[in-house]
Design a protein around this motif. Structure first.
Motif, PDB file in Angstrom:
ATOM      1  N   ASP A   1      62.983  32.472  34.496  1.00 30.10           N
ATOM      2  CA  ASP A   1      63.237  33.913  34.577  1.00 30.10           C
ATOM      3  C   ASP A   1      61.940  34.709  34.461  1.00 30.10           C
ATOM      4  OD1 ASP A   1      65.931  33.374  34.837  1.00 30.10           O
ATOM      5  OD2 ASP A   1      66.448  33.981  32.778  1.00 30.10           O
ATOM      6  N   LEU A   2      61.062  34.294  33.548  1.00 28.76           N
ATOM      7  CA  LEU A   2      59.792  35.003  33.371  1.00 28.76           C
ATOM      8  C   LEU A   2      58.912  34.850  34.606  1.00 28.76           C
ATOM      9  CD1 LEU A   2      57.941  36.744  31.688  1.00 28.76           C
ATOM     10  CD2 LEU A   2      57.212  34.693  30.446  1.00 28.76           C
ATOM     11  N   LYS A   3      58.870  33.652  35.188  1.00 27.36           N
ATOM     12  CA  LYS A   3      58.085  33.448  36.411  1.00 27.36           C
ATOM     13  C   LYS A   3      58.598  34.346  37.532  1.00 27.36           C
ATOM     14  CE  LYS A   3      56.607  28.686  35.659  1.00 27.36           C
ATOM     15  NZ  LYS A   3      56.688  27.296  36.157  1.00 27.36           N
TER      16      LYS A   3
ATOM     17  N   TYR B   1      49.036  46.148  26.393  1.00 29.47           N
ATOM     18  CA  TYR B   1      47.848  46.277  27.236  1.00 29.47           C
ATOM     19  C   TYR B   1      48.179  47.110  28.462  1.00 29.47           C
ATOM     20  CZ  TYR B   1      46.171  42.195  24.653  1.00 29.47           C
ATOM     21  OH  TYR B   1      45.791  41.326  23.661  1.00 29.47           O
ATOM     22  N   LEU B   2      47.177  47.766  29.024  1.00 26.96           N
ATOM     23  CA  LEU B   2      47.291  48.466  30.289  1.00 26.96           C
ATOM     24  C   LEU B   2      46.508  47.679  31.324  1.00 26.96           C
ATOM     25  CD1 LEU B   2      47.911  50.962  32.101  1.00 26.96           C
ATOM     26  CD2 LEU B   2      45.738  51.896  31.286  1.00 26.96           C
ATOM     27  N   GLU B   3      47.171  47.307  32.417  1.00 27.51           N
ATOM     28  CA  GLU B   3      46.488  46.668  33.544  1.00 27.51           C
ATOM     29  C   GLU B   3      46.207  47.764  34.570  1.00 27.51           C
ATOM     30  OE1 GLU B   3      46.992  43.127  36.884  1.00 27.51           O
ATOM     31  OE2 GLU B   3      48.728  43.726  35.707  1.00 27.51           O
ATOM     32  N   ARG B   4      44.954  47.919  34.916  1.00 20.76           N
ATOM     33  CA  ARG B   4      44.552  48.990  35.835  1.00 20.76           C
ATOM     34  C   ARG B   4      44.581  48.507  37.280  1.00 20.76           C
ATOM     35  NH1 ARG B   4      41.614  53.284  33.752  1.00 20.76           N
ATOM     36  NH2 ARG B   4      40.485  53.311  35.716  1.00 20.76           N
ATOM     37  N   PHE B   5      45.112  49.357  38.158  1.00 16.68           N
ATOM     38  CA  PHE B   5      45.129  49.121  39.595  1.00 16.68           C
ATOM     39  C   PHE B   5      44.378  50.271  40.266  1.00 16.68           C
ATOM     40  CE2 PHE B   5      48.511  46.474  38.155  1.00 16.68           C
ATOM     41  CZ  PHE B   5      48.626  45.450  39.067  1.00 16.68           C
ATOM     42  N   ASP B   6      44.197  50.172  41.590  1.00 15.83           N
ATOM     43  CA  ASP B   6      43.480  51.222  42.313  1.00 15.83           C
ATOM     44  C   ASP B   6      44.130  52.592  42.139  1.00 15.83           C
ATOM     45  OD1 ASP B   6      41.579  49.442  43.261  1.00 15.83           O
ATOM     46  OD2 ASP B   6      42.558  49.159  45.193  1.00 15.83           O
ATOM     47  N   THR B   7      45.465  52.639  42.187  1.00 14.27           N
ATOM     48  CA  THR B   7      46.145  53.935  42.167  1.00 14.27           C
ATOM     49  C   THR B   7      47.210  54.038  41.082  1.00 14.27           C
ATOM     50  OG1 THR B   7      47.759  53.188  43.801  1.00 14.27           O
ATOM     51  CG2 THR B   7      45.769  54.275  44.636  1.00 14.27           C
TER      52      THR B   7
ATOM     53  N   TRP C   1      51.784  46.090  29.846  1.00 13.03           N
ATOM     54  CA  TRP C   1      52.287  44.783  29.422  1.00 13.03           C
ATOM     55  C   TRP C   1      52.514  44.848  27.916  1.00 13.03           C
ATOM     56  CZ3 TRP C   1      52.897  40.290  32.418  1.00 13.03           C
ATOM     57  CH2 TRP C   1      52.422  40.372  33.737  1.00 13.03           C
ATOM     58  N   GLY C   2      53.742  44.678  27.476  1.00 11.38           N
ATOM     59  CA  GLY C   2      54.061  44.622  26.055  1.00 11.38           C
ATOM     60  C   GLY C   2      54.473  43.205  25.692  1.00 11.38           C
ATOM     61  N   MET C   3      53.825  42.631  24.709  1.00 11.42           N
ATOM     62  CA  MET C   3      54.120  41.255  24.291  1.00 11.42           C
ATOM     63  C   MET C   3      54.559  41.233  22.838  1.00 11.42           C
ATOM     64  SD  MET C   3      50.980  39.148  25.950  1.00 11.42           S
ATOM     65  CE  MET C   3      50.006  40.108  27.090  1.00 11.42           C
TER      66      MET C   3
ATOM     67  N   SER D   1      58.714  37.827  23.637  1.00 10.97           N
ATOM     68  CA  SER D   1      59.190  38.799  24.624  1.00 10.97           C
ATOM     69  C   SER D   1      58.017  39.328  25.434  1.00 10.97           C
ATOM     70  CB  SER D   1      59.915  39.959  23.947  1.00 10.97           C
ATOM     71  OG  SER D   1      59.011  40.759  23.216  1.00 10.97           O
ATOM     72  N   VAL D   2      58.336  39.686  26.681  1.00  9.92           N
ATOM     73  CA  VAL D   2      57.350  40.281  27.566  1.00  9.92           C
ATOM     74  C   VAL D   2      58.038  41.428  28.299  1.00  9.92           C
ATOM     75  CG1 VAL D   2      55.828  39.936  29.555  1.00  9.92           C
ATOM     76  CG2 VAL D   2      56.200  38.073  27.943  1.00  9.92           C
ATOM     77  N   ALA D   3      57.406  42.583  28.311  1.00 14.83           N
ATOM     78  CA  ALA D   3      57.902  43.725  29.073  1.00 14.83           C
ATOM     79  C   ALA D   3      56.769  44.207  29.965  1.00 14.83           C
ATOM     80  CB  ALA D   3      58.356  44.840  28.142  1.00 14.83           C
ATOM     81  N   VAL D   4      57.059  44.366  31.248  1.00 20.23           N
ATOM     82  CA  VAL D   4      56.066  44.837  32.210  1.00 20.23           C
ATOM     83  C   VAL D   4      56.656  46.055  32.896  1.00 20.23           C
ATOM     84  CG1 VAL D   4      54.631  44.230  34.191  1.00 20.23           C
ATOM     85  CG2 VAL D   4      55.349  42.455  32.598  1.00 20.23           C
ATOM     86  N   GLU D   5      55.983  47.196  32.751  1.00 20.42           N
ATOM     87  CA  GLU D   5      56.493  48.435  33.330  1.00 20.42           C
ATOM     88  C   GLU D   5      55.350  49.278  33.875  1.00 20.42           C
ATOM     89  OE1 GLU D   5      60.306  49.391  30.506  1.00 20.42           O
ATOM     90  OE2 GLU D   5      58.354  50.093  29.835  1.00 20.42           O
ATOM     91  N   PRO D   6      55.606  49.997  34.981  1.00 15.75           N
ATOM     92  CA  PRO D   6      54.593  50.952  35.442  1.00 15.75           C
ATOM     93  C   PRO D   6      54.339  51.995  34.355  1.00 15.75           C
ATOM     94  CG  PRO D   6      56.289  50.644  37.102  1.00 15.75           C
ATOM     95  CD  PRO D   6      56.757  49.954  35.859  1.00 15.75           C
TER      96      PRO D   6
END
Length: 136
Positions: free
Chosen positions: A56-58, A96-102, A107-109, A122-127
């Motif tokens: 599920d995480l993958k 953590y904040l992952e930076r993109f071009d725009t 990422w919350g762990m 747990s892992v949460a990934v959100e814009p």
């Protein structure tokens, strides 16, 4: 001819907690594009559903990468520590904040200290816009 007093020495940086060290190691896997290794990090749960959790995480990470490429373009490979919160001696959350071009992705762990060390629970990934609605 007066001289100014020397500035006080800078306080030494606080040593990261053990939980943060584990989270930092996981972020290094993300930076290197080793998403499968990230998903297979030690985690808690009944051994019978461990395989399902990893699968599920993958799938969630793959979906997130597609979304980010379509909406935010290229990742610069930069992760900024936003916050480390120790919720007790055996529970921590590192964000953590992952930076993109725009844009960016948060990422919350969640980590738990088991008998054999810290484990990803747990892992949460959100814009950024979803994680912080006030920024809209």
């Amino acid at each position: 001819g007066r001289t100014l007093p020397a500035p006080p020495p800078a306080a030494p940086a606080a040593k990261p907690s053990e939980a943060r060290e584990v989270a930092d190691a996981l972020v290094e896997k993300l930076k290197a594009g080793k998403y499968d290794e990230f998903a297979e990090a030690p985690h808690l749960g009944p051994s019978g559903d461990a395989g399902k959790k990893v699968a599920d995480l993958k799938a969630a990470i793959a979906q997130s990468r597609e979304f980010c490429a379509a909406h935010f373009h290229r990742s610069g490979g930069e992760f900024e520590l936003v916050r480390e919160t120790l919720l007790g001696p055996s529970l921590a959350r590192v964000v953590y904040l992952e930076r993109f071009d725009t844009g960016g992705v948060v990422w919350g762990m969640g980590l738990f200290r088991a008998a054999d060390g810290w484990r990803l629970i747990s892992v949460a990934v959100e814009p950024v816009e979803v994680a912080f609605p006030a920024l809209r």
